[in-house]
Design a protein around this motif. Structure first.
Motif, mmCIF file in Angstrom:
data_model
loop_
_atom_site.group_PDB
_atom_site.id
_atom_site.type_symbol
_atom_site.label_atom_id
_atom_site.label_comp_id
_atom_site.label_asym_id
_atom_site.label_seq_id
_atom_site.Cartn_x
_atom_site.Cartn_y
_atom_site.Cartn_z
ATOM 1 N N TYR A 166 0.830 -1.200 0.000
ATOM 2 C CA TYR A 166 0.000 0.000 0.000
ATOM 3 C C TYR A 166 0.872 1.260 0.000
ATOM 4 C CZ TYR A 166 -2.831 3.778 1.914
ATOM 5 O OH TYR A 166 -3.418 4.990 2.127
ATOM 6 N N ARG A 167 1.910 1.252 0.826
ATOM 7 C CA ARG A 167 2.817 2.403 0.881
ATOM 8 C C ARG A 167 3.446 2.665 -0.490
ATOM 9 N NH1 ARG A 167 4.225 6.387 4.300
ATOM 10 N NH2 ARG A 167 6.417 5.959 3.939
ATOM 11 N N THR A 168 3.903 1.603 -1.146
ATOM 12 C CA THR A 168 4.500 1.745 -2.471
ATOM 13 C C THR A 168 3.487 2.278 -3.471
ATOM 14 O OG1 THR A 168 6.008 -0.096 -1.998
ATOM 15 C CG2 THR A 168 5.706 0.519 -4.318
ATOM 16 N N TRP A 169 2.284 1.774 -3.378
ATOM 17 C CA TRP A 169 1.210 2.187 -4.291
ATOM 18 C C TRP A 169 0.902 3.670 -4.165
ATOM 19 C CZ3 TRP A 169 -3.850 3.816 -2.909
ATOM 20 C CH2 TRP A 169 -4.760 3.906 -3.975
ATOM 21 N N THR A 170 0.906 4.203 -2.960
ATOM 22 C CA THR A 170 0.557 5.620 -2.761
ATOM 23 C C THR A 170 1.514 6.539 -3.508
ATOM 24 O OG1 THR A 170 1.843 5.779 -0.692
ATOM 25 C CG2 THR A 170 -0.490 5.207 -0.509
ATOM 26 N N TYR A 171 2.790 6.148 -3.635
ATOM 27 C CA TYR A 171 3.756 6.990 -4.332
ATOM 28 C C TYR A 171 3.517 6.995 -5.840
ATOM 29 C CZ TYR A 171 6.496 7.853 -0.159
ATOM 30 O OH TYR A 171 6.902 8.281 1.084
ATOM 31 N N SER A 172 2.812 5.993 -6.329
ATOM 32 C CA SER A 172 2.513 5.969 -7.764
ATOM 33 C C SER A 172 1.155 6.579 -8.070
ATOM 34 C CB SER A 172 2.548 4.523 -8.285
ATOM 35 O OG SER A 172 1.460 3.783 -7.765
ATOM 36 N N GLN A 173 0.389 6.933 -7.043
ATOM 37 C CA GLN A 173 -0.973 7.409 -7.240
ATOM 38 C C GLN A 173 -1.229 8.823 -6.736
ATOM 39 O OE1 GLN A 173 -3.452 5.467 -8.754
ATOM 40 N NE2 GLN A 173 -1.790 4.044 -9.185
#
Length: 356
Positions: A166-173
């Protein structure tokens, strides 16, 4: 039957009441706002209260669990970490709903409860015989405890893996991932890990040094602290937007996400990639979208009339950055510009940062 309020029972009683009060608050809010995560969190708190009620009643001199309800399935330990795991899933994805396939996560509890109920309904005499000649004789209580510890470790691993994704995803979104990364989720998991580690250490010390019932009060008290922390802090968490994160890699169950980059976009011709790059740069420069503090990849995709997968692939391929770095590079340049602008002399560095 008198509940004896004393140094040992009173703190546990407060924790028990605290858990149920906040469980009801979560359920009310979950109903009003149609939020599954609140319903799951309320269930989690309710399950946690039954982790301490045996000792609470024991220290208060209430013997009903041992006189009338001996061997009755009176704890929900096998449901605590699954509920915590699904709470995280429902927080990360507002569209998440429990499915029949998710019922398998309750199987350990069902087995535990069925075993105890089958023995319990045979009557007191049979229960005592079973305890003395089977349950204790073959160390089945130790097997239950070991399986519970193993389950907690497994679900903690799955939950932490989910949080990391989830943390990684937030940086792409998101252009401001800190607003939706929720340090609370990390602290939530760490609090459970520490509480269960304390409980494990106390149990092992009890076995090694043959400690009596009263020494178990300390890890029960620590668990009360956990109930207070997760209840108050969890209820106070803001919900800035409806998140729609779906894990990509395998955790407890693998679900493909629609937002994974389409392999076709990875083979996009250089000319087409350059065209997309110019469109994006023109939009960012002319409309200054980077000044929108809550700008997301979805917002930008809608402005460009494309989908998130294509846009994500273009930003990664054309700019060699994730969405967060891409947007913040514009913001840094805007800060540099304002620092040189005489019209912005009245602003402090913090003020310029907020403006950008």
């Amino acid at each position: 039957m008198t509940f004896n309020l004393n140094l040992y029972s009173t703190p546990l009683l407060f924790g028990f009441v605290q858990g149920w009060v906040y469980a009801l608050l979560f359920w009310v809010r979950g109903t009003r706002q149609n939020r599954l995560s609140d319903w799951l969190f309320g269930a989690l708190l309710a399950a946690m209260t039954f982790e301490i009620w045996e000792y609470m009643l024991g220290f208060a001199g209430v013997e009903i669990l041992w006189n009338e309800l001996e061997f009755f399935p009176r704890t929900f330990g096998f449901l605590v970490m699954p509920l915590a795991y699904f709470y995280l899933k429902s927080q990360f994805n507002a569209a998440f709903r429990l499915r029949w396939a998710d019922a398998k996560h309750a199987l350990p509890f069902v087995v535990y409860a069925t075993y105890h109920l089958v023995v319990f309904v045979q009557g007191k005499t049979f229960v005592q015989h079973w305890l003395n000649h089977v349950h204790y004789a073959y160390h089945l209580e130790t097997v239950e405890w070991a399986l519970l510890v193993l389950q907690r470790v497994l679900y903690f691993y799955w939950a932490f893996q989910l949080y990391q994704e989830y943390r990684t995803w937030t940086y792409s979104q998101f252009s401001d991932p800190d607003a939706v990364s929720f340090g609370w989720f990390r602290n939530f998991l760490l609090a459970f890990a520490v509480a269960y580690l304390v409980g494990l250490v106390m149990t092992l010390l009890g076995w090694i040094f043959k400690l009596d019932f009263w020494h178990d009060w300390w890890d029960e008290l620590f668990f009360v602290g956990l109930i207070y922390y997760v209840a108050i802090t969890g209820y106070g968490q803001t919900q800035p937007r409806k998140l729609l994160f779906t894990p990509v890699t395998t955790t407890a169950e693998a679900v493909p996400t629609e937002e994974v980059a389409d392999p076709k976009t990875e083979k996009m011709p250089t000319v087409e990639l350059e065209q997309w790059k110019k469109r994006i740069e023109k939009l960012m420069t002319e409309e200054k979208l980077y000044l929108e503090s809550e700008l997301t990849l979805t917002d930008l995709a809608q402005r460009l009339k494309t989908n998130v997968s294509v846009l994500s692939a273009v930003i990664n391929g054309a700019f060699n950055k994730n969405f967060n770095d891409f947007v913040n590079e514009y913001r840094v340049e805007e800060v540099k510009r304002m620092l040189k602008d005489p019209a912005a002399k009245h602003l402090s560095l913090l003020g310029i940062g907020i403006e950008c």
